[in-house]
Write an enzyme that holds these catalytic residues in place. Structure first.
Site, PDB file in Angstrom:
ATOM      1  CB  THR A  46      -4.916  -1.033  -7.368  1.00  0.00           C
ATOM      2  OG1 THR A  46      -4.573  -1.618  -6.019  1.00  0.00           O
ATOM      3  CG2 THR A  46      -4.085  -1.613  -8.491  1.00  0.00           C
ATOM      4  NE  ARG A  84      -3.687  -2.236   2.582  1.00  0.00           N
ATOM      5  CZ  ARG A  84      -4.725  -2.366   1.801  1.00  0.00           C
ATOM      6  NH1 ARG A  84      -5.170  -1.844   0.690  1.00  0.00           N
ATOM      7  NH2 ARG A  84      -5.656  -3.617   2.182  1.00  0.00           N
ATOM      8  N   GLY A  85       0.243   2.324  -0.163  1.00  0.00           N
ATOM      9  CA  GLY A  85       1.231   3.630   0.062  1.00  0.00           C
ATOM     10  C   GLY A  85       1.283   4.226  -1.306  1.00  0.00           C
ATOM     11  CE1 TYR A 127      -4.156  -9.639   7.370  1.00  0.00           C
ATOM     12  CE2 TYR A 127      -4.935  -9.786   9.635  1.00  0.00           C
ATOM     13  CZ  TYR A 127      -4.459  -9.126   8.771  1.00  0.00           C
ATOM     14  OH  TYR A 127      -4.217  -7.914   8.837  1.00  0.00           O
ATOM     15  CB  ILE A 128      -7.743 -18.175   7.535  1.00  0.00           C
ATOM     16  CG1 ILE A 128      -6.758 -18.213   8.821  1.00  0.00           C
ATOM     17  CG2 ILE A 128      -7.960 -19.472   7.056  1.00  0.00           C
ATOM     18  CD1 ILE A 128      -7.412 -18.915  10.091  1.00  0.00           C
ATOM     19  CB  VAL A 129     -11.261 -15.507   4.635  1.00  0.00           C
ATOM     20  CG1 VAL A 129     -12.028 -15.271   3.577  1.00  0.00           C
ATOM     21  CG2 VAL A 129     -12.093 -16.204   5.557  1.00  0.00           C
ATOM     22  NE  ARG A 130      -5.757 -10.476   3.868  1.00  0.00           N
ATOM     23  CZ  ARG A 130      -5.190  -9.420   3.606  1.00  0.00           C
ATOM     24  NH1 ARG A 130      -5.573  -8.398   3.775  1.00  0.00           N
ATOM     25  NH2 ARG A 130      -3.699  -9.124   3.616  1.00  0.00           N
ATOM     26  CG  ASP A 154     -15.129  -6.550   0.715  1.00  0.00           C
ATOM     27  OD1 ASP A 154     -14.659  -7.340   1.415  1.00  0.00           O
ATOM     28  OD2 ASP A 154     -14.787  -5.427   1.362  1.00  0.00           O
TER      29      ASP A 154
HETATM   30  P1  ATP Z   1      -7.752  -3.217  -1.240  1.00  0.00           P
HETATM   31  O1  ATP Z   1      -9.360  -3.363  -1.619  1.00  0.00           O
HETATM   32  O2  ATP Z   1      -7.267  -4.381  -0.718  1.00  0.00           O
HETATM   33  O3  ATP Z   1      -7.722  -1.995  -0.315  1.00  0.00           O
HETATM   34  P2  ATP Z   1      -6.940  -1.381  -3.169  1.00  0.00           P
HETATM   35  O4  ATP Z   1      -6.144  -1.424  -4.366  1.00  0.00           O
HETATM   36  O5  ATP Z   1      -8.095  -0.426  -2.765  1.00  0.00           O
HETATM   37  O6  ATP Z   1      -7.059  -2.988  -2.345  1.00  0.00           O
HETATM   38  P3  ATP Z   1      -4.930   0.302  -1.610  1.00  0.00           P
HETATM   39  O7  ATP Z   1      -4.020   0.123  -0.675  1.00  0.00           O
HETATM   40  O8  ATP Z   1      -6.081   1.398  -1.246  1.00  0.00           O
HETATM   41  O9  ATP Z   1      -5.534  -0.866  -2.024  1.00  0.00           O
HETATM   42  O10 ATP Z   1      -4.196   1.133  -2.964  1.00  0.00           O
HETATM   43  C1  ATP Z   1      -3.440   0.299  -3.742  1.00  0.00           C
HETATM   44  C2  ATP Z   1      -2.345   1.343  -4.344  1.00  0.00           C
HETATM   45  O11 ATP Z   1      -3.082   2.303  -5.096  1.00  0.00           O
HETATM   46  C3  ATP Z   1      -1.613   2.018  -3.253  1.00  0.00           C
HETATM   47  O12 ATP Z   1      -0.303   2.120  -3.760  1.00  0.00           O
HETATM   48  C4  ATP Z   1      -2.361   3.369  -3.224  1.00  0.00           C
HETATM   49  O13 ATP Z   1      -1.318   4.633  -2.855  1.00  0.00           O
HETATM   50  C5  ATP Z   1      -2.558   3.608  -4.661  1.00  0.00           C
HETATM   51  N1  ATP Z   1      -3.389   4.598  -4.915  1.00  0.00           N
HETATM   52  C6  ATP Z   1      -4.750   4.688  -4.390  1.00  0.00           C
HETATM   53  N2  ATP Z   1      -5.504   5.468  -4.827  1.00  0.00           N
HETATM   54  C7  ATP Z   1      -4.841   6.382  -5.572  1.00  0.00           C
HETATM   55  C8  ATP Z   1      -4.850   7.600  -6.525  1.00  0.00           C
HETATM   56  N3  ATP Z   1      -6.189   8.317  -6.449  1.00  0.00           N
HETATM   57  N4  ATP Z   1      -3.713   7.751  -7.283  1.00  0.00           N
HETATM   58  C9  ATP Z   1      -2.768   7.282  -7.512  1.00  0.00           C
HETATM   59  N5  ATP Z   1      -2.455   6.155  -6.665  1.00  0.00           N
HETATM   60  C10 ATP Z   1      -3.456   5.495  -5.694  1.00  0.00           C
END
Ligand code: ATP
Ligand code: MG
Length: 433
Positions: free
Chosen positions: A176, A148-149, A355-358, A204
């Protein structure tokens, strides 16, 4: 008034000049699609019987002419966000199709989510070949890793340029895909011809405009096992209560289906339906009455339910998602406290199987589903389509514009059939206030 139909047009990089190598694949001609092969958006007639605009999705599948010249094409794959069953299946599917059907030059796997596209992290990309992914679907998680990040979009596109990546497959959740949409914009801004195709991940099952998301069935199977264990625990003790917290930050589909799977659930708590603890109609009193009647109870709570009951603060994770309070632990404490104050014995067992489900490997259904999603994604990208994702609608694989799905989520509608079925099978009060 008829709601405006969604804009389902898919951007493309330009005219397709190369004959698809699938022409020469085996003895059977590939079932090529054209942009006039479409899947209707509505499966039911609108209320007034008219469907004036007949909105439809582009149908997924191989194209006779493709945009990229396979032997000169470089592909990248990245997985981001939380784990979900089926990630490895999708990676495997993409690598196999790119290699065997199209014969692309190379396929890179970027490590640890979007970090892998930022060179200063030093995560060397993996060169993926069929033998590197052959066994991948037998394991949960993602062989590429995830993270993440927020990452800098410019740096990520620099990497795509430096490594001459023509097609980027992005597998992840809403965050993402928002990131992918930003990458597409930056690619356009630089006037590059690179395709970005997403495969949406949400355990979900809450993506709008799609039948189901990959991994949902597997996750759901694992969740039901946990709920069945909770029932066993609940029936084995005086005033036994089995409490299970399942995934569902904003949508309670898994919790609802787990109850409908015949797991003897007495209360389903989801983010879409507000409930209170205290008062005659509250959860605690309803639970007491249920125990008087049945001697045991099973409660399934989605992680995003009842957030208004807790002090949650403004904390966020690395990606900026709000950190939710632990509703499972909170309910455990409150239920135990309530019965203690009434000097009534209660034996509560709290199970958090998240964490098991994932992390379980995808089941056979999801193996097939993921493989077909991967196949659709590869065909779309080779055809020069970009800024889109693949999914299934009314049983057909389709292309959807990224912009359509990144705003908003599908939710359980408490006025509709699914929630009513849950109320019928749990017998819980429709309102707990
Ligand atoms: P989950 O449903 O498991 O949370 P996710 O894809 O929503 O999956 P996030 O951690 O929210 O997971 O985002 C994944 C990546 O996408 C991260 O690196 C995050 O910084 C990036 N990201 C999220 N929103 C944006 C955005 N608007 N612009 C650019 N990057 C983004
Ligand atoms: Mg998310």
């Amino acid at each position: 008034m008829t709601p405006a139909p969604p804009d389902t047009s898919i951007p493309t990089l330009g005219p397709c000049r190369f004959p698809s190598p699938l022409h020469h694949f085996g003895t059977v001609e590939a079932p090529f699609k054209t942009e006039t092969d479409r899947i209707l958006y509505h499966s039911h007639l609108l209320e007034d019987g008219r469907d004036v605009s007949t909105p439809s999705y582009e149908e997924a599948g191989p194209r006779e002419k493709i945009y990229f010249d396979p032997p000169k094409t470089t592909v990248g794959i990245v997985t981001c966000g939380g784990l979900c069953p089926g990630l490895n299946d999708i990676i495997r599917g993409i690598v196999m199709r790119c290699h065997h059907q199209y014969g692309v030059a190379r396929t890179y796997g970027f490590r640890y989510g979007y970090e892998g596209l930022v060179q200063r992290y030093g995560h060397t990309p993996l060169l993926l070949r069929p033998n590197s992914v052959e066994q991948a679907h037998h394991f949960g998680g993602t062989l590429l890793g995830s993270s993440r990040g927020q990452q800098d979009i410019g740096e990520m596109v620099d990497t795509l340029e430096d490594m001459k990546v023509d097609i980027l497959f992005v597998i992840g959740g809403d965050g993402t895909l928002r990131g992918a949409a930003e990458i597409v914009k930056e690619i356009e801004r630089r006037g590059l011809k690179k395709a970005v195709v997403g495969i949406p991940k949400t355990i979900d099952n809450d993506i709008r405009f799609l039948d189901k998301s990959f991994g949902f069935e597997t996750a759901f199977d694992a969740a039901v096992q946990a709920v069945k264990c909770a029932y066993v625990e609940a029936t084995g003790a005086v005033n036994g209560v089995g409490l299970v917290k399942l995934m569902g930050r904003d949508s309670g589909f898994i919790a609802c289906y787990a109850a409908l799977a015949g797991s003897n659930v007495d209360f389903v708590l989801i983010p879409e339906v507000k409930f209170e603890l205290e008062g005659d109609g509250g959860l605690l009193e309803s639970l007491r009455l249920r125990l008087l009647k049945r001697r045991n109870a099973v409660i399934v709570v989605a992680e995003g339910a009842g957030q208004h009951l807790m002090e949650t603060g403004d904390a966020t994770d690395a990606s900026g998602n709000k950190k939710y309070g632990d509703i499972g632990q909170f309910l455990k404490d409150r239920i135990n406290g309530y019965f203690k104050s009434r000097k009534t014995e209660v034996n509560l067992k709290y199970i958090d199987p998240s964490y098991i489900v994932r992390s379980v490997p995808a089941n056979a259904q999801d193996n097939v589903y993921c493989s077909r999603l991967a196949q659709s994604a590869v065909h779309a990208a080779m055809g020069g389509k970009t800024g889109m994702l693949v999914g299934r609608w009314h049983g057909s694989f389709v292309h959807l514009p990224l912009e359509l799905v990144i705003h908003g989520r599908r939710k359980v509608d408490p006025t509709q059939e699914l929630w009513h079925s849950v109320l019928e099978c749990t017998g819980q009060p429709a309102v707990m206030k």
